[in-house]
Design a protein around this motif. Structure first.
Motif, PDB file in Angstrom:
ATOM      1  N   UNK A   1       0.462  -1.126   0.141  1.00 44.28           N
ATOM      2  CA  UNK A   1      -0.005   0.151   0.032  1.00 44.28           C
ATOM      3  C   UNK A   1       1.218   1.356  -0.329  1.00 44.28           C
ATOM      4  N   UNK A   2       0.561   2.023  -0.635  1.00 46.06           N
ATOM      5  CA  UNK A   2       1.395   3.224  -0.971  1.00 46.06           C
ATOM      6  C   UNK A   2       0.574   4.429  -0.321  1.00 46.06           C
ATOM      7  N   UNK A   3       1.013   4.251   1.029  1.00 43.53           N
ATOM      8  CA  UNK A   3      -0.099   5.452   1.671  1.00 43.53           C
ATOM      9  C   UNK A   3      -0.025   6.911   1.151  1.00 43.53           C
ATOM     10  N   UNK A   4      -0.548   7.721   1.311  1.00 44.64           N
ATOM     11  CA  UNK A   4      -1.063   9.012   1.067  1.00 44.64           C
ATOM     12  C   UNK A   4       0.166  10.028   1.102  1.00 44.64           C
TER      13      UNK A   4
ATOM     14  N   UNK B   1      -4.793  -7.233   2.799  1.00 48.64           N
ATOM     15  CA  UNK B   1      -6.445  -6.249   2.748  1.00 48.64           C
ATOM     16  C   UNK B   1      -7.026  -7.275   2.999  1.00 48.64           C
ATOM     17  N   UNK B   2      -8.002  -6.751   3.593  1.00 46.54           N
ATOM     18  CA  UNK B   2      -9.226  -7.047   4.484  1.00 46.54           C
ATOM     19  C   UNK B   2     -10.614  -7.671   4.429  1.00 46.54           C
TER      20      UNK B   2
ATOM     21  N   UNK C   1      -9.879 -10.437  -4.195  1.00 50.89           N
ATOM     22  CA  UNK C   1      -8.933  -9.755  -3.991  1.00 50.89           C
ATOM     23  C   UNK C   1      -9.300  -8.408  -3.692  1.00 50.89           C
ATOM     24  N   UNK C   2      -7.980  -7.281  -4.504  1.00 46.99           N
ATOM     25  CA  UNK C   2      -8.418  -6.369  -4.354  1.00 46.99           C
ATOM     26  C   UNK C   2      -7.429  -6.323  -5.738  1.00 46.99           C
ATOM     27  N   UNK C   3      -7.883  -4.782  -6.336  1.00 42.57           N
ATOM     28  CA  UNK C   3      -6.974  -4.436  -7.563  1.00 42.57           C
ATOM     29  C   UNK C   3      -5.839  -2.835  -7.374  1.00 42.57           C
ATOM     30  N   UNK C   4      -4.926  -3.017  -7.905  1.00 39.99           N
ATOM     31  CA  UNK C   4      -3.834  -2.020  -8.434  1.00 39.99           C
ATOM     32  C   UNK C   4      -4.942  -0.723  -7.973  1.00 39.99           C
ATOM     33  N   UNK C   5      -4.383  -0.115  -7.023  1.00 37.56           N
ATOM     34  CA  UNK C   5      -5.053   1.720  -7.533  1.00 37.56           C
ATOM     35  C   UNK C   5      -6.539   1.701  -6.681  1.00 37.56           C
ATOM     36  N   UNK C   6      -6.624   0.334  -6.119  1.00 34.43           N
ATOM     37  CA  UNK C   6      -8.515   0.670  -4.809  1.00 34.43           C
ATOM     38  C   UNK C   6      -7.653   1.041  -3.698  1.00 34.43           C
ATOM     39  N   UNK C   7      -8.555   2.312  -3.289  1.00 36.53           N
ATOM     40  CA  UNK C   7      -8.470   2.944  -2.060  1.00 36.53           C
ATOM     41  C   UNK C   7      -8.416   1.829  -0.720  1.00 36.53           C
TER      42      UNK C   7
ATOM     43  N   UNK D   1      -5.302  -3.303   6.230  1.00 41.99           N
ATOM     44  CA  UNK D   1      -5.987  -2.567   5.393  1.00 41.99           C
ATOM     45  C   UNK D   1      -7.411  -2.812   4.840  1.00 41.99           C
ATOM     46  N   UNK D   2      -8.229  -2.207   5.506  1.00 40.83           N
ATOM     47  CA  UNK D   2      -9.534  -1.924   4.708  1.00 40.83           C
ATOM     48  C   UNK D   2      -9.601  -1.485   3.486  1.00 40.83           C
ATOM     49  N   UNK D   3     -10.408  -2.115   2.424  1.00 45.46           N
ATOM     50  CA  UNK D   3     -11.621  -1.099   1.041  1.00 45.46           C
ATOM     51  C   UNK D   3     -12.107  -0.214   1.314  1.00 45.46           C
ATOM     52  N   UNK D   4     -11.629   0.858   0.731  1.00 43.88           N
ATOM     53  CA  UNK D   4     -12.220   1.898   1.449  1.00 43.88           C
ATOM     54  C   UNK D   4     -13.409   2.722  -0.679  1.00 43.88           C
TER      55      UNK D   4
END
Lengths: 138, 393
Positions: A87-90, A99-100, A106-112, A128-131
């Motif tokens: 995860x690249x933090x802000x 990613x919970x 799964x999750x994708x590149x770019x997901x917040x 991290x949780x998907x936002x």
């Protein structure tokens, strides 16, 4: 038998783990440039003379790299499949964490994503949780 | 840089054991077998060996006296010892270190050893970010780190599944023809076998990954002058070497797919006065198949993102235009833990010495070897190194 001592804090990393226990994400910051870094190191990554300090970050970031783990070490065998992301933090630093709650999708590149601490990340100490709401607002 | 262009250093022999999954053997026993094979093949008296470099062994945990224990156990008396902790980069790293020690005059006949019995017993323990920040989040091993960087490659260039399948099939054909490969890997596979193998850490499949095993290899390095004095029958010269640990610490590139090969790859070929097209054999460190594609791109065989097309457009078997990991590589021979780099190196020497039997490359003149060591936190691999070997006369 493989020797393991998982996640034992050291004198260098204790503030991070105390943050995890409190549901907060604390990272090292170089006060001169304001740059954050992770994992905790004895010297600043960008200016070796800087006096590092600990500071809380927003916990918000975006998935920069992601993999779904189907073959886990024994301690996490019941959790498969689980998704782990860089995860690249802000605030700029990168942190690798589960990613919970994504299941096998799964999750994708770019997901917040948003940081969650101990107790909110299931079998993992933090994650991290998907936002997705946030992503739509932007 | 280490200037080896004078061709004053020679590798005059190799020895190895058959690789085996869970051999039940102690690492010192494996080391002894490889050294015995080396001495028998070269006819060198053990008492002539005055320098000793070894890789570490996961099966030995953190033994703080590793090379001295081995020297005592193998009855070697030496004036220079070196244990090298570069992981998979340690095998050719030790050849370079031996060259430096010989140049410095501290020894003249160096045994470089790679031995590990990690699939029988893994006592390795890495503190730092590994136990604290990776094991705590369910880290299953390097495959997770390669899964992460592969996701970025896939997002940017598409996942080169057909090329990886071809590489898997070609390397497996090498393993089948390599009597010292792990027996359980000596069965041919097809494109369909690769594409249907289970996903371990997406997008990586089981057949993208090495299998750990036990084994040892051993090499003799000396000065070319000494090699001539003793009428060494065969010799190969290391003519260029580059090594880089911790590429881009300030994240200037900020790219998880980029490794130290982007710097040292083109440089080592320039040192050797070769272009990629001049490379006669390629023996890249292959813990994961995607690592081979990344190396092809970053060393300069093709542009970034075109590693897949390069693999599909070129012939990589022993008779091809770029014979690659002809003994199966580690992917199809097995990865003996921290001794893994020795698998690629011993195959290169077998080819130079004309010992590769049914997989022999016709008259190889030079070879490019690489090493990869250590998984970094949220980045790429930690150490990249590369060596050019040239057939001696």
């Amino acid at each position: 038998m493989r020797a393991r001592e998982i996640g034992r804090p050291t004198s260098l990393t204790r503030p991070f783990w105390e943050g995890v226990d409190a549901g907060r994400l604390l990272l090292q910051r170089d006060p001169g440039s304001g740059r954050f870094q992770f994992y905790p190191k004895p010297l600043a990554s960008f200016d070796a003379a800087a006096q590092l300090e600990w500071a809380e970050v927003s916990g918000l970031g975006a998935v920069a790299a992601v993999t779904t783990v189907h073959s886990a070490p024994p301690e996490f065998a019941d959790a498969v499949p689980y998704t782990v992301a860089l995860v690249r933090l802000d605030e700029g630093a990168g942190i690798v964490a589960p990613v919970i709650g994504t299941g096998s999708s799964g999750a994708r590149i770019g997901d917040r994503v948003r940081f969650v601490g101990r107790g909110a990340a299931g079998v993992f100490p933090f994650g991290f949780a998907l936002d997705r709401t946030k992503a739509r607002q932007e | 840089m280490l200037d080896l262009s004078a061709r004053d250093i020679a590798i005059i022999g190799y020895g190895d054991t058959k690789l085996a999954r869970r051999s039940g053997r102690n690492v010192a026993e494996l080391a002894g077998l490889a050294v015995k094979d080396l001495l028998a093949r070269t006819g060198i008296d053990r008492r002539e060996i005055d320098g000793f470099a070894s890789t570490l062994a996961m099966s030995e945990g953190s033994n703080p006296f590793w090379t001295n224990l081995l020297a005592e156990t193998l009855d070697l008396s030496v004036t220079w010892c070196q244990a090298t902790d570069l992981g998979g980069a340690a095998a050719i790293g030790n050849i370079a270190r031996a060259a430096m020690a010989i140049r410095a005059g501290v020894c003249e006949m160096v045994l470089c050893l790679c031995a590990d019995a990690v699939s029988t017993e893994d006592l390795s323990f890495q503190r730092g970010h590994r136990t604290e920040f990776y094991d705590s989040i369910g880290y299953p091993g390097p495959v997770m780190a390669f899964g992460l960087l592969s996701s970025v490659y896939a997002e940017r260039h598409g996942w080169p599944e057909e090329a990886l399948a071809k590489l898997a099939v070609v390397q497996r054909a090498g393993g089948v023809r390599n009597p010292n490969a792990c027996e359980i890997l000596r069965t041919p596979i097809t494109r369909e076998d690769y594409l249907s193998s289970r996903v371990v850490c997406s997008p990586l499949r089981l057949l993208d990954c090495v299998m750990r095993c036990d084994g040892a290899s051993a090499f003799l390095v000396t000065s070319t002058r000494r090699a001539r004095e003793i009428d060494a029958v065969r010799m190969v010269h290391p003519i260029a070497y580059r090594e880089l640990s911790n590429f881009d610490p300030e994240r200037r590139a900020g790219d998880i797919t980029l490794s130290g090969f982007s710097e040292i790859g083109p440089a080592v070929l320039a040192d050797a006065e070769l272009t990629p097209g001049d490379v006669g054999m390629f023996h890249p460190y292959d813990d994961f198949l995607i690592a081979v594609l990344l190396q092809l791109e970053q060393i300069g065989f093709c542009k970034r993102g075109q590693g897949g097309s390069y693999v599909l457009d070129n012939e990589l078997g022993p008779e091809g235009n770029l014979p690659t990991n002809t003994g199966g590589g580690q992917i199809s021979a097995g990865q003996p833990g921290l001794a893994g780099g020795g698998v690629n190196l011993v195959e290169a020497l077998r080819q130079f010495f004309g010992d590769a039997e049914s997989r022999q490359v016709p008259a190889p003149r030079n070879a490019l070897l690489t090493g990869i060591g250590v998984v970094q936190y949220g980045r790429n691999w930690g150490c990249s190194n590369a060596m050019v070997l040239e057939q001696g006369t």
